[in-house]
Each structure stands twice: as structure tokens, then as C-alpha cells.
Design a protein around this motif. Structure first.
Motif, mmCIF file in Angstrom:
data_model
loop_
_atom_site.group_PDB
_atom_site.id
_atom_site.type_symbol
_atom_site.label_atom_id
_atom_site.label_comp_id
_atom_site.label_asym_id
_atom_site.label_seq_id
_atom_site.Cartn_x
_atom_site.Cartn_y
_atom_site.Cartn_z
ATOM 1 N N UNK A 42 0.839 -1.051 0.020
ATOM 2 C CA UNK A 42 0.172 -0.134 -0.026
ATOM 3 C C UNK A 42 0.911 1.190 -0.059
ATOM 4 N N UNK A 43 0.503 2.217 -0.912
ATOM 5 C CA UNK A 43 1.341 3.495 -1.009
ATOM 6 C C UNK A 43 0.119 4.422 -0.886
ATOM 7 N N UNK A 44 -0.220 5.026 0.081
ATOM 8 C CA UNK A 44 -1.288 6.026 0.319
ATOM 9 C C UNK A 44 -2.467 5.344 -0.123
ATOM 10 N N UNK A 45 -3.185 6.197 -0.990
ATOM 11 C CA UNK A 45 -4.549 5.835 -1.622
ATOM 12 C C UNK A 45 -4.518 4.809 -2.501
ATOM 13 N N UNK A 46 -3.329 3.952 -2.750
ATOM 14 C CA UNK A 46 -3.079 3.114 -3.806
ATOM 15 C C UNK A 46 -2.433 1.840 -3.400
ATOM 16 N N UNK A 47 -2.910 0.593 -3.934
ATOM 17 C CA UNK A 47 -2.374 -0.825 -3.415
ATOM 18 C C UNK A 47 -1.644 -0.964 -4.780
ATOM 19 N N UNK A 48 -0.388 -1.451 -4.826
ATOM 20 C CA UNK A 48 0.204 -2.034 -5.889
ATOM 21 C C UNK A 48 0.078 -3.621 -5.679
ATOM 22 N N UNK A 49 0.173 -4.539 -6.885
ATOM 23 C CA UNK A 49 0.259 -5.899 -6.677
ATOM 24 C C UNK A 49 1.115 -6.242 -7.865
ATOM 25 N N UNK A 50 1.741 -7.364 -7.610
ATOM 26 C CA UNK A 50 2.356 -8.152 -8.697
ATOM 27 C C UNK A 50 2.487 -9.399 -8.628
ATOM 28 N N UNK A 51 1.821 -10.126 -9.305
ATOM 29 C CA UNK A 51 1.740 -11.596 -9.348
ATOM 30 C C UNK A 51 2.681 -12.050 -10.409
ATOM 31 N N UNK A 52 3.543 -13.105 -9.824
ATOM 32 C CA UNK A 52 4.608 -13.710 -10.877
ATOM 33 C C UNK A 52 4.242 -15.276 -10.932
ATOM 34 N N UNK A 53 3.941 -15.689 -12.148
ATOM 35 C CA UNK A 53 3.757 -16.916 -12.566
ATOM 36 C C UNK A 53 4.527 -17.780 -13.260
ATOM 37 N N UNK A 54 5.093 -18.786 -13.053
ATOM 38 C CA UNK A 54 5.985 -19.394 -13.962
ATOM 39 C C UNK A 54 5.169 -20.029 -15.323
ATOM 40 N N UNK A 55 5.505 -19.792 -16.393
ATOM 41 C CA UNK A 55 4.837 -20.326 -17.595
ATOM 42 C C UNK A 55 5.548 -21.458 -18.451
ATOM 43 N N UNK A 56 6.630 -21.951 -17.720
ATOM 44 C CA UNK A 56 7.367 -23.076 -18.465
ATOM 45 C C UNK A 56 8.748 -22.663 -18.873
ATOM 46 N N UNK A 57 9.913 -23.609 -18.625
ATOM 47 C CA UNK A 57 10.998 -23.131 -18.726
ATOM 48 C C UNK A 57 11.606 -22.127 -18.026
#
Length: 171
Positions: A42-57
Motif C-alpha cells: 500500500x502506497x497512500x490511497x493505492x495498493x500495488x500488486x504483482x503476481x508472478x507465475x511460471x509459464x514453463x522453462x
């Protein structure tokens, strides 16, 4: 006396850089079945999100997101073609090729509690993996937008250890 002053300045500078890096650490990290990782900050009035998914190799899907959590029902942000830039760094230097974006004055309305997302696919080369091996490697999510109490110049980023997100399948 002069060497003492230089030593003290180095200690202060190293201490400040660690604090700045610590300020960008995720508030919450969740490991999912299948090796995906979700990090939020959370940064002030915003929430940052990062989803990292393996896609093979050595290919990974990065789902970057922002959510407005302020008091209004919706909020408009101004940005260029992309709100986010995902970077992978080894020892503080990017291992990805340079990227550019256009500075188009786009706007996006963020509805309170709904995610705005962008997707990126990155395949790491053997040379990039070698740069990461044995180094302090990080995934850095930068958000570039202006809105409310936040301008383009305000640093909006989250730093996630690459070993937590990319090296899962090797452990």
C-alpha cells in the motif's frame, strides 16, 4: 579527522540506501500452489500488486495491478501507454533490454476496490540467468501515474526478491 568524516559519511549513505530499499519491500507476500507468488504494497490511497507465475522453462507471466482504496467511489489517474514497468535487476542493474513507452496523456478511472491490471511475459536467457546467479537479484515494479495526491515524480515502486518469485521451481 578527514578519514573519520569520510567513514561516517559512508556509514550514513549505506544506511540510507538500505532504508530506501526496505521502504519498497512488499507489505504482504503469498506463495500459491503451482509456484506463483503474489506481492502487495500500500502506497497512500493505492495498493500495488504483482503476481508472478511460471509459464514453463524460464518464461514468467507478470500481472501488475493497482487498486484505489481511498474514500471516493472512483478516482482518475493520468498515465502514458503503460502504468507499470517490471524490471529484473542483479546487484542493482537491470538485466533486461532497454524499453521505451510513449508519453500519451491517457487517463484511467479506478473504481474503489477494483484492480486495474497489465500483463507482461518475460523469458530469461541463459546470460540473464547467469547474471542473477549468486547475486542480489530483485524484481522491481514501478508504477508511473499521476492522480490525487500523487504526481509522476513520486516514487511508486515495490521490490521483490527474485529468489522468492523466480527461483521457486528450482528449490
Amino acid at each position: 579527522m578527514r578519514s573519520y568524516f569520510i567513514l561516517m559519511m559512508c556509514i550514513v549513505l549505506f544506511g540510507c540506501s538500505n532504508d530506501a530499499s526496505r521502504d519498497a519491500q512488499p507489505d504482504h507476500i503469498q506463495l500459491e500452489d503451482g509456484g506463483s507468488v503474489t506481492a502487495t504494497k500500500q502506497l497512500g490511497e493505492y495498493v500495488l500488486r504483482l503476481v508472478v507465475q511460471p509459464a514453463g522453462g524460464h518464461t514468467y507471466m507478470f500481472h501488475s495491478g493497482i487498486k484505489y482504496v481511498g474514500t471516493e467511489p472512483s478516482h482518475t489517474i493520468a498515465h502514458s501507454k503503460q502504468v507499470f514497468m517490471v524490471d529484473i535487476q542483479a546487484n542493482g542493474e537491470s538485466i533486461l533490454p532497454p524499453r521505451t513507452t510513449t508519453n500519451i496523456g491517457l487517463t484511467t478511472e479506478l473504481t474503489n476496490e477494483d484492480w486495474y491490471t497489465e500483463r507482461y511475459e518475460i523469458t530469461l536467457t541463459q546470460a540473464q540467468l547467469e547474471k542473477m546467479d549468486g547475486s542480489e537479484a530483485n524484481i522491481v515494479l514501478h508504477a508511473y501515474f499521476q492522480g490525487g495526491h500523487s504526481g509522476y515524480e513520486d516514487e511508486k515502486k515495490m521490490i521483490l526478491s527474485a529468489s522468492q518469485a523466480l527461483m521457486q521451481e528450482e528449490e
